[in-house]
Design an enzyme around this catalytic site. Structure first.
Site, PDB file in Angstrom:
ATOM      1  N   LYS A 184       0.821  -1.220   0.000  1.00 48.27           N
ATOM      2  CA  LYS A 184       0.000   0.000   0.000  1.00 48.27           C
ATOM      3  C   LYS A 184       0.846   1.257   0.000  1.00 48.27           C
ATOM      4  O   LYS A 184       0.454   2.276  -0.569  1.00 48.27           O
ATOM      5  CB  LYS A 184      -0.966   0.008   1.195  1.00 48.27           C
ATOM      6  CG  LYS A 184      -2.165  -0.896   0.986  1.00 48.27           C
ATOM      7  CD  LYS A 184      -3.353  -0.447   1.810  1.00 48.27           C
ATOM      8  CE  LYS A 184      -4.543  -1.346   1.569  1.00 48.27           C
ATOM      9  NZ  LYS A 184      -5.655  -1.078   2.491  1.00 48.27           N
ATOM     10  N   LYS A 242      -6.665 -12.301  -8.009  1.00 51.18           N
ATOM     11  CA  LYS A 242      -7.853 -12.337  -7.167  1.00 51.18           C
ATOM     12  C   LYS A 242      -8.901 -11.331  -7.670  1.00 51.18           C
ATOM     13  O   LYS A 242      -8.534 -10.254  -8.140  1.00 51.18           O
ATOM     14  CB  LYS A 242      -7.410 -11.956  -5.745  1.00 51.18           C
ATOM     15  CG  LYS A 242      -8.358 -12.394  -4.666  1.00 51.18           C
ATOM     16  CD  LYS A 242      -7.792 -12.008  -3.311  1.00 51.18           C
ATOM     17  CE  LYS A 242      -8.901 -11.499  -2.426  1.00 51.18           C
ATOM     18  NZ  LYS A 242      -8.477 -11.072  -1.111  1.00 51.18           N
ATOM     19  N   LYS A 266     -12.447  -5.278  -6.445  1.00 48.09           N
ATOM     20  CA  LYS A 266     -13.272  -4.154  -6.898  1.00 48.09           C
ATOM     21  C   LYS A 266     -12.415  -3.001  -7.395  1.00 48.09           C
ATOM     22  O   LYS A 266     -12.905  -2.097  -8.047  1.00 48.09           O
ATOM     23  CB  LYS A 266     -14.184  -3.680  -5.778  1.00 48.09           C
ATOM     24  CG  LYS A 266     -13.405  -3.194  -4.578  1.00 48.09           C
ATOM     25  CD  LYS A 266     -14.300  -2.651  -3.510  1.00 48.09           C
ATOM     26  CE  LYS A 266     -13.496  -2.221  -2.305  1.00 48.09           C
ATOM     27  NZ  LYS A 266     -12.881  -3.307  -1.552  1.00 48.09           N
TER      28      LYS A 266
END
Ligand code: TRP
Length: 333
Positions: A117, A199, A202
């Site tokens: 991140k 995976k 969204k």
């Protein structure tokens, strides 16, 4: 109830997101629902975690409501489980401070999610993003759960929560329960419909790669029709056919058919027919959820009543654990 009959405790949380996916549903939330009878469950909307990346206030607020409403629409039941919003129970943030003083800089630096991140949001590598696992440890340890269902991406964070609990208990005695990860008996790891080696997420730019729980029937079917497969032209569960493997996993999760039964059902049939069947099965499973969601989200007063009540129930438990930890450390209560 005698001690021997007491149910084991489960805790899990989900970040408020406007668009929970079929992956969230089949991989996690469906298990939360199934666990409600066997275990004493506590589930929260982890809104405090959401601000480690920048959020637009009105959107965040709407997403907290919609995530809670979706939990109810999926079948989580406030009569059986404690369902609340993390920020409503201040002990989460409070215990998080305490625990951060028992967490090493070095161990947080090794968290793969932090590394990922901070690379992705390099303009905002804030301290919250770094200390996030201490907040997650607080979420967990306040409720003394026996089990924490988490996906593969959160296993490292659960591991550090266990380490923190063990370390704290070693110094102060038996304060926290050291929870076990819960690996569900069933539960699919749902992959992207456009790149089945990734995976389902969204945040994928390609909207055809993922199905939202709240997508309507036509959208669901269209996305499955476009799912990437291969040229082998056989519905077989094999690692050489990741697209087909993903579709078999999804179909199996919604119909409860085994992969063998599915192979037989589509033996000699084309991928078009198979993809349509998967799309229809998923759409049929999601339709009543969407309907129920629409009813629930339109009654804001009732929604608020439920999450306030859940928050009070959660805080009653959390408060006890928090005060015990504070007292052990030497604070004046
Ligand atoms: N960090 C988790 C996620 O991003 C959500 C979460 C917050 C959580 N607190 C938790 C999960 C406690 C399990 C237990 O998915």
């Amino acid at each position: 109830m005698s001690e021997a009959m007491e149910k084991k405790k489960v805790l899990s949380c989900i970040q408020p997101s406007g668009m929970l996916t079929l992956g969230n549903y089949l991989g996690a939330l469906k298990n939360w629902i199934n666990m409600q009878d066997e275990f004493e469950c506590t589930y929260a909307v982890a809104d405090l975690h959401a601000i480690t990346v920048r959020q637009e206030p009105a959107k965040l607020r709407a997403q907290i409501y919609s995530t809670y409403a979706l939990m109810l629409a999926l079948g989580l039941d406030t009569q059986k489980s404690t369902l609340f919003i993390q920020s409503h129970v201040p002990e989460h943030a409070q215990l998080s401070w305490l625990l951060s003083c028992y967490t090493q800089f070095g161990e947080l630096s090794r968290m793969t999610q932090f590394k990922d991140k901070s690379a992705k949001h390099s303009d905002n590598v804030n301290v919250g993003l770094f200390s996030y696992p201490a907040l997650m440890a607080a979420d967990i340890l306040l409720y003394k759960p026996d089990f924490v269902p988490v996906g593969a991406d959160q296993k490292q964070h659960l591991e550090i929560a266990r380490d923190i609990a063990t370390r704290f208990n070693h110094i102060y005695g038996d304060v926290f329960t050291v929870p076990e990860p819960y690996i569900p008996k069933t539960g699919a790891r749902v992959m992207s419909l456009q790149d089945p080696t990734k995976k389902m997420s969204k945040s994928d730019e390609n909207v055809n790669a993922w199905v939202a729980i709240l997508d309507d029937k036509d959208t669901v079917i269209r996305k499955f029709k476009r799912a990437v497969t291969d040229s082998l032209a056989q519905v077989r569960l094999s690692d050489e056919q990741p697209g087909i493997k993903n579709l078999i996993g999804i179909y199996s999760a919604v119909t409860n058919k085994t992969p063998q039964e599915i192979e037989k059902e589509f033996d000699g049939k084309g991928y078009g027919e198979f993809k349509l069947a998967v799309g229809e099965a998923v759409a049929d499973e999601l339709a009543p959820i969407r309907e129920s969601y629409n009813t629930i989200i339109s009654d804001k007063a009732e929604l608020e009543r439920l999450f306030r009540e859940g928050g009070q129930r959660a805080e009653f438990i959390a408060r006890k654990t928090y005060l015990k930890a504070m007292k052990k450390v030497g604070f004046v209560l």
